[in-house]
Design an enzyme around this catalytic site. Structure first.
Site, PDB file in Angstrom:
ATOM      1  N   PHE B 117     140.071  50.091   3.237  1.00 28.92           N
ATOM      2  CA  PHE B 117     138.668  48.954   3.486  1.00 28.92           C
ATOM      3  C   PHE B 117     137.506  50.030   3.136  1.00 28.92           C
ATOM      4  CE2 PHE B 117     138.191  45.640   6.296  1.00 28.92           C
ATOM      5  CZ  PHE B 117     139.217  45.132   5.755  1.00 28.92           C
ATOM      6  N   GLN B 231     124.751  44.759  12.577  1.00 28.48           N
ATOM      7  CA  GLN B 231     125.283  44.601  10.818  1.00 28.48           C
ATOM      8  C   GLN B 231     125.568  42.749  10.215  1.00 28.48           C
ATOM      9  OE1 GLN B 231     129.983  46.121   9.937  1.00 28.48           O
ATOM     10  NE2 GLN B 231     128.984  47.409   9.427  1.00 28.48           N
ATOM     11  N   HIS B 233     127.015  41.925   7.067  1.00 31.27           N
ATOM     12  CA  HIS B 233     128.591  41.812   5.695  1.00 31.27           C
ATOM     13  C   HIS B 233     127.948  41.561   4.551  1.00 31.27           C
ATOM     14  CE1 HIS B 233     131.995  41.216   4.479  1.00 31.27           C
ATOM     15  NE2 HIS B 233     132.865  41.507   5.526  1.00 31.27           N
ATOM     16  N   LEU B 243     132.410  34.502   6.103  1.00 29.16           N
ATOM     17  CA  LEU B 243     132.199  35.606   5.320  1.00 29.16           C
ATOM     18  C   LEU B 243     133.295  35.625   4.997  1.00 29.16           C
ATOM     19  CD1 LEU B 243     132.957  38.484   6.186  1.00 29.16           C
ATOM     20  CD2 LEU B 243     134.958  38.208   7.603  1.00 29.16           C
ATOM     21  N   GLU B 246     135.968  41.846   3.464  1.00 32.00           N
ATOM     22  CA  GLU B 246     136.090  42.929   2.732  1.00 32.00           C
ATOM     23  C   GLU B 246     137.450  43.147   1.959  1.00 32.00           C
ATOM     24  OE1 GLU B 246     133.412  46.023   4.142  1.00 32.00           O
ATOM     25  OE2 GLU B 246     135.250  46.927   4.233  1.00 32.00           O
ATOM     26  N   ARG B 286     129.266  48.705   4.316  1.00 33.05           N
ATOM     27  CA  ARG B 286     128.530  47.712   4.405  1.00 33.05           C
ATOM     28  C   ARG B 286     126.864  47.892   4.150  1.00 33.05           C
ATOM     29  NH1 ARG B 286     132.893  44.618   8.436  1.00 33.05           N
ATOM     30  NH2 ARG B 286     134.181  44.581   7.089  1.00 33.05           N
ATOM     31  N   HIS B 354     126.895  40.066  11.414  1.00 34.26           N
ATOM     32  CA  HIS B 354     128.094  39.751  11.430  1.00 34.26           C
ATOM     33  C   HIS B 354     128.324  40.889  12.683  1.00 34.26           C
ATOM     34  CE1 HIS B 354     132.149  39.606  10.570  1.00 34.26           C
ATOM     35  NE2 HIS B 354     132.473  41.158   9.873  1.00 34.26           N
ATOM     36  N   ARG B 389     129.005  50.206  12.219  1.00 35.15           N
ATOM     37  CA  ARG B 389     130.351  50.483  11.901  1.00 35.15           C
ATOM     38  C   ARG B 389     131.292  50.087  10.542  1.00 35.15           C
ATOM     39  NH1 ARG B 389     134.751  45.900  12.722  1.00 35.15           N
ATOM     40  NH2 ARG B 389     133.125  44.111  11.674  1.00 35.15           N
TER      41      ARG B 389
HETATM   42  C1  FAD Z   1     134.067  36.181  10.442  1.00 35.06           C
HETATM   43  C2  FAD Z   1     134.791  37.874  11.539  1.00 35.06           C
HETATM   44  C3  FAD Z   1     135.114  38.364  10.851  1.00 35.06           C
HETATM   45  C4  FAD Z   1     136.061  39.519  11.216  1.00 35.06           C
HETATM   46  N1  FAD Z   1     136.874  40.422  10.848  1.00 35.06           N
HETATM   47  C5  FAD Z   1     136.788  41.827  11.060  1.00 35.06           C
HETATM   48  C6  FAD Z   1     138.654  42.368  10.745  1.00 35.06           C
HETATM   49  O1  FAD Z   1     138.529  42.004   9.699  1.00 35.06           O
HETATM   50  N2  FAD Z   1     138.409  43.779  11.614  1.00 35.06           N
HETATM   51  C7  FAD Z   1     137.524  44.232  12.717  1.00 35.06           C
HETATM   52  O2  FAD Z   1     137.724  45.306  13.068  1.00 35.06           O
HETATM   53  N3  FAD Z   1     136.898  43.292  13.140  1.00 35.06           N
HETATM   54  C8  FAD Z   1     136.514  42.328  12.284  1.00 35.06           C
HETATM   55  N4  FAD Z   1     135.508  41.819  13.059  1.00 35.06           N
HETATM   56  C9  FAD Z   1     135.032  41.870  14.423  1.00 35.06           C
HETATM   57  C10 FAD Z   1     135.873  41.668  15.453  1.00 35.06           C
HETATM   58  O3  FAD Z   1     136.885  40.680  15.206  1.00 35.06           O
HETATM   59  C11 FAD Z   1     134.801  41.387  16.742  1.00 35.06           C
HETATM   60  O4  FAD Z   1     134.085  42.561  16.729  1.00 35.06           O
HETATM   61  C12 FAD Z   1     135.820  41.587  17.833  1.00 35.06           C
HETATM   62  O5  FAD Z   1     136.510  40.260  17.601  1.00 35.06           O
HETATM   63  C13 FAD Z   1     135.015  41.300  19.274  1.00 35.06           C
HETATM   64  O6  FAD Z   1     136.025  40.952  19.942  1.00 35.06           O
HETATM   65  P1  FAD Z   1     135.786  41.127  21.271  1.00 35.06           P
HETATM   66  O7  FAD Z   1     136.719  40.756  22.406  1.00 35.06           O
HETATM   67  O8  FAD Z   1     135.234  41.927  22.049  1.00 35.06           O
HETATM   68  O9  FAD Z   1     134.374  39.757  21.960  1.00 35.06           O
HETATM   69  P2  FAD Z   1     135.522  37.869  21.544  1.00 35.06           P
HETATM   70  O10 FAD Z   1     136.812  38.111  20.856  1.00 35.06           O
HETATM   71  O11 FAD Z   1     134.154  36.964  21.190  1.00 35.06           O
HETATM   72  O12 FAD Z   1     135.432  36.640  22.967  1.00 35.06           O
HETATM   73  C14 FAD Z   1     134.467  37.245  24.062  1.00 35.06           C
HETATM   74  C15 FAD Z   1     134.906  36.313  24.830  1.00 35.06           C
HETATM   75  O13 FAD Z   1     134.276  36.488  26.132  1.00 35.06           O
HETATM   76  C16 FAD Z   1     133.823  35.119  26.687  1.00 35.06           C
HETATM   77  N5  FAD Z   1     132.199  34.947  26.950  1.00 35.06           N
HETATM   78  C17 FAD Z   1     131.611  34.849  26.270  1.00 35.06           C
HETATM   79  N6  FAD Z   1     130.522  35.111  27.192  1.00 35.06           N
HETATM   80  C18 FAD Z   1     130.663  34.448  28.551  1.00 35.06           C
HETATM   81  C19 FAD Z   1     130.180  33.557  29.798  1.00 35.06           C
HETATM   82  N7  FAD Z   1     128.401  33.788  30.011  1.00 35.06           N
HETATM   83  N8  FAD Z   1     130.815  33.268  30.568  1.00 35.06           N
HETATM   84  C20 FAD Z   1     132.578  33.046  30.503  1.00 35.06           C
HETATM   85  N9  FAD Z   1     133.002  34.043  29.701  1.00 35.06           N
HETATM   86  C21 FAD Z   1     132.000  35.018  28.427  1.00 35.06           C
HETATM   87  C22 FAD Z   1     134.145  34.330  25.565  1.00 35.06           C
HETATM   88  O14 FAD Z   1     134.616  33.171  25.896  1.00 35.06           O
HETATM   89  C23 FAD Z   1     135.295  34.803  25.045  1.00 35.06           C
HETATM   90  O15 FAD Z   1     136.185  34.406  25.584  1.00 35.06           O
HETATM   91  C24 FAD Z   1     135.305  40.394  12.394  1.00 35.06           C
HETATM   92  C25 FAD Z   1     134.058  39.089  12.899  1.00 35.06           C
HETATM   93  C26 FAD Z   1     133.508  38.097  12.746  1.00 35.06           C
HETATM   94  C27 FAD Z   1     132.582  37.633  13.161  1.00 35.06           C
END
Ligand code: FAD
Ligand code: SF4
Lengths: 247, 579
Positions: B117, B231, B233, B243, B246, B286, B354, B389
């Site tokens: 990666f 970031q 991407h 997306l 990578e 990135r 991203h 990151r």
């Molecule tokens: C397309 C894409 C591909 C990616 N690929 C990778 C990868 O391959 N490897 C890697 O390490 N990272 C990757 N990332 C980054 C990584 O996926 C994210 O940083 C990570 O999944 C975020 O997880 P989280 O649990 O913090 O938040 P999220 O999964 O975004 O969850 C947020 C939660 O909070 C809740 N929420 C938000 N606001 C409120 C509110 N006001 N009231 C109630 N609930 C609320 C939502 O409903 C949700 O359940 C990628 C990101 C994207 C966008």
């Protein structure tokens, strides 16, 4: 290419109307727009009160399933172009109580999902320090297809049994149960079989296969149901004919 | 007003929130845990992550090597004690997910497979084909169903944190289906609300990524850390911003300019080789790849399209077999959303917003400066990502720091009394505010979508890949203007049933707060580091700025910015060398 296209969107505002009605909206036609882009155009520019769910716009969160011209589809993955010349009818997914406009109530599915124990069941767990359970690519391939379900509910909307028999546990939940049953790390097959055979639904399924046709992720829930029936029948015979085998 | 009470309240049901919930349930099964999420948990944006999750497994790899890649990747704006904990706990967290059913891709003998990666010197990225986040999220969600103490409030939107007697004692939320406003009382609250890419116009982020948790904490007086680091991407599909992971480049994909030339060789990223080389060329970090793109545009060597300039990502030489087994989702996305087959055609791509490196300030246990409030996942800034990151560190971060925050909150909650009765008064105030300002408000002239579009454009113009004083100041002024105009927002929808316009409106308010903190943090950092590039201050300045910015909300529309030193344990700041 036309300049605009008409959407006939089902509206239901329980505080204002007793029955759903259709409302027409003309939106710009663009070759790279999906049905969801057209709905967003309506919400942003024509009528902020239109309610529907969406999130990822890349076909993986499972939020945006609706009936489009009578077919259950992910609206983020359905080009307007495919539906020319219109008008396009957009309704909430069939088979679920409508909360408002295009939003259906899927709590029934979530309850059924928990019932099939969608987690790895094991008598004993190997300590983390001993590393992973070995699982060859072939063993992974045994259940991989059933692990692809995004819970989009299109298969429930297509299922003729679910409509008539709301107790039926339904295509996706059965596919997910099967996903764990076929996983070499799992030992919960019997527990899940007990849950599934309690319900008439699985026997009511006539293998119409509509669920597999509409599934956007090729999960093939119909295939999962079929395998289940075979397993459950064998299990029934085994318990009747050789009751000592289960002791 | 309706009230519910739990011991621990998790706001967010993505990867971080679900991992934290399990950690609480396992640490202390007596505690009642509630997961509140504005969408059903399996819709959370973790579901879209594609490429993989990093943790050391190979015998030739080491925790030090993972730490060094992370710290240099973050341009040294990284707390090294946090990284040490992160790399140490990463392998067991990913193994735990293996126990919970995550279908990690395997080697022929059945052991876990890893892939290269960007920015990582040794292969250590675990993957589940190219749907890693999807599989992780569903495995976590389905596993939570076996823990009876974990209850859920699905499709509830949190609008405010409750703070009483100096500690966080719960939150107020709207239940979407009914419009009922709830006071949720808790002894500890964990924010896991994810990032806020929607502050910008062109992003890989889902519509739900609006920085809510950052705004909630900011308004509660908790500082937002390193918000200027966003970031890009390098490879998003034009128009949709979808997306292209990578992993395409890790498997051997090339980035080509309009002449078919692997242009990264002109930007200190190494020499082109036929096979992928770690920490080199297409597998550079990135920030550097996105910056190289802007320079290619300036040289006139990119391709102009209806949706701006693009370059090509070419994976045709990998062949159909590799593409279909290792990158099936990439193929599916290109076919469905770009109308092309990457087996036969090159993929047009451009840099796309991203990930937010910054977020709610926490220590390495996930504790924020406000007692009782914890944060984990993309919403938080524990400072392992620094100024940039590395891909595949974030999914692992959700698990390691989700688990840590859960354990710390469980310990704290066990020793706390119930929230004081006065907490409810605040909840009532919030109910009043929601009713007066939005639900019952008539009049107003500003459309939500107009304000949102203007905000997004201002952010792209002022706080994009390259920034300067004039651009940032203009953006700051614009955001302040939008904050003022927001007071006069018009709502078409006054219904209590599934009112998505109300949610969009509250999300816009949150995004304006996030934008404000971001712009002012960027204005204050007069240096270039990682993803924050100032054309007027092109050098990294360790004497002045080897420190974390902290933005505090103030009444006057611009935050107070303070700085915290970076924690250095064994890797003194050095030069970032790739190639
Ligand atoms: C397309 C894409 C591909 C990616 N690929 C990778 C990868 O391959 N490897 C890697 O390490 N990272 C990757 N990332 C980054 C990584 O996926 C994210 O940083 C990570 O999944 C975020 O997880 P989280 O649990 O913090 O938040 P999220 O999964 O975004 O969850 C947020 C939660 O909070 C809740 N929420 C938000 N606001 C409120 C509110 N006001 N009231 C109630 N609930 C609320 C939502 O409903 C949700 O359940 C990628 C990101 C994207 C966008
Ligand atoms: S089986 Fe297919 S159609 Fe049914 S919910 Fe899962 S992904 Fe959707």
């Amino acid at each position: 290419m036309p300049e605009t296209i008409t959407l006939e969107v089902q509206r239901y505002r329980p505080e204002d109307e007793a029955e759903p009605v259709f409302e027409r909206f003309d939106v710009p036609f663009r070759a790279d727009w999906m049905v969801l882009d057209a709905l967003n155009y309506i919400k942003d520019n024509l009528d902020g009160t239109l309610s529907y769910r969406w999130a990822c716009r890349m076909g993986v969160c499972g939020s945006c399933g609706m009936m489009v011209n009578g077919q259950p589809l992910l609206t983020c993955a359905t080009y307007l172009e495919r539906l020319l010349p219109g008008p396009i009818r957009v309704e909430p997914l069939k088979g679920f109580p409508v909360i408002r406009d295009l939003v259906g109530d899927i709590t029934d599915f979530l309850e059924k999902l928990s019932r099939v124990k969608p987690w790895i069941v094991r008598e004993e767990e190997k300590p983390l320090a001993e590393g992973e359970y070995l699982q060859t690519p072939e063993q992974l391939a045994d259940y991989e297809q059933y692990s692809m379900c995004i819970n989009c509910m299109l298969c429930y909307a297509a299922c003729p049994i679910y409509e008539l028999e709301p107790d039926f546990i339904g295509p996706a939940a059965i596919a997910i149960a099967q996903r764990y049953n076929l996983d070499s790390r799992d030992e919960g097959v019997q527990e899940r079989l007990d849950v599934l055979s309690q319900h008439d639904g699985i026997w009511a399924c006539t293998f119409v296969g509509e669920c597999s046709v509409v599934c956007p992720k090729n999960v093939d829930p119909a295939g999962a149901i079929q395998r289940y029936k075979v397993a459950a029948t064998a299990d029934w015979f085994k318990s009747v004919l050789t009751p000592w085998a289960n002791r | 007003m309706d009230t519910v009470a739990h011991d621990i309240l998790l706001i967010g049901g993505g990867g971080a929130g679900l991992r934290a919930a399990i950690a609480v349930a396992e640490a202390n099964p007596q505690l009642k845990v509630a997961v509140v999420s504005k969408v059903y948990p399996m819709r959370s944006h973790t579901v879209s992550a594609e490429g993989g999750a990093a943790a050391v497994v190979k015998p030739e790899d080491s925790l030090e090597a993972h730490a060094y890649d992370t710290i240099s990747g973050g341009d040294w704006l990284v707390d090294q004690d946090a990284v040490e904990a992160f790399v140490r706990e990463a392998p067991e967290e990913l193994l735990r997910l293996e126990r919970w059913g995550c279908p990690w891709s395997r080697q022929p003998d059945g052991r876990i497979a890893v892939r290269p990666f960007g920015g990582m010197k040794i292969q250590r990225t675990w993957f589940a084909a190219d749907k890693t986040g999807f599989h992780m999220l569903h495995a976590l969600f389905q596993t939570t169903l076996k823990y009876p103490p974990i209850v859920r409030h699905d499709e509830w939107f949190v609008t405010r944190l409750l703070v009483d007697e100096g500690r966080c004692t719960g939150a107020v939320a709207v239940e979407l289906a009914t419009g009922k406003i709830f006071a949720i009382l808790a002894k500890a609250v964990i924010l896991c609300t994810g990032g806020g890419g929607k502050v910008f116009p062109f992003t890989t982020n889902a519509n739900i990524k609006t920085g809510d948790g950052m705004a909630l904490a900011y308004r509660a007086g908790v500082p937002l850390k390193d918000m200027e680091f966003i970031q890009y991407h390098p490879t998003g599909l034009p128009f949709t911003g979808i997306l292209i992971t990578e992993a395409t480049r890790a498997e051997g994909g090339w980035l080509l300019n309009k002449d078919g030339y692997r242009y990264l060789q002109d930007y200190d990223l190494g020499e082109p080789q036929p096979e992928p080389v770690l920490r080199s060329m297409e597998l550079g970090p990135r920030d550097r790849l996105s910056q190289a793109f802007v320079k290619e545009v300036a040289k006139g060597r990119t391709i102009e399209t209806e949706y701006g300039h693009v370059v090509h990502l070419d994976i045709r030489h990998l062949g159909e077999k590799i593409i279909s087994t290792k990158l099936p989702f990439v193929r599916e996305l290109c076919l469905k959303y770009q109308k092309l087959d990457p087996v036969e055609e090159m993929i047009p791509v451009r840099p796309v917003i991203h990930y937010m490196m910054g977020g709610v300030h926490t220590d390495i246990r996930g504790e924020t400066p406000l007692p009782g409030l914890y944060a984990a996942g993309e919403v938080a800034c524990v400072s392992i990502n620094g100024a940039n990151r590395l891909g595949s560190n974030s999914l692992t971060e959700l698990l390691v720091f989700g688990a840590r925050a859960g354990a710390a909150a469980a310990e704290y909650a066990a020793s706390q009394a119930d929230p004081p009765a006065s907490t409810l008064n605040q909840a009532l105030d919030e109910e009043q505010r929601l009713q007066n300002r939005f639900l019952e408000k008539t009049g107003g002239v500003e459309r939500i979508s107009t304000l949102r579009t203007e905000m997004q454009e201002a952010m792209e113009d002022g706080a994009g890949i390259y920034r300067d004083e004039a651009g940032l100041s203009a953006a700051a002024e614009k955001i302040q203007e939008l904050q003022a105009r927001f007071q006069d927002v018009a709502l078409d929808d006054h219904s209590l049933t599934f009112n998505t316009e109300l949610i969009a409106c509250l999300e816009l308010a949150n995004m304006l707060d996030v934008a404000e903190s971001l712009i002012h943090s960027a204005l204050a950092r007069k240096e270039s580091r990682g993803a924050h590039q100032r054309t007027d201050y092109p050098e990294r300045d360790d004497d002045g700025y080897l420190s974390h910015s902290q933005a505090y909300w103030t009444e006057n529309g611009s935050p107070r910015i303070e700085y915290l030193p970076v924690t250095i344990t064994q890797w003194p700041p050095g030069e970032r060398v790739y190639g």
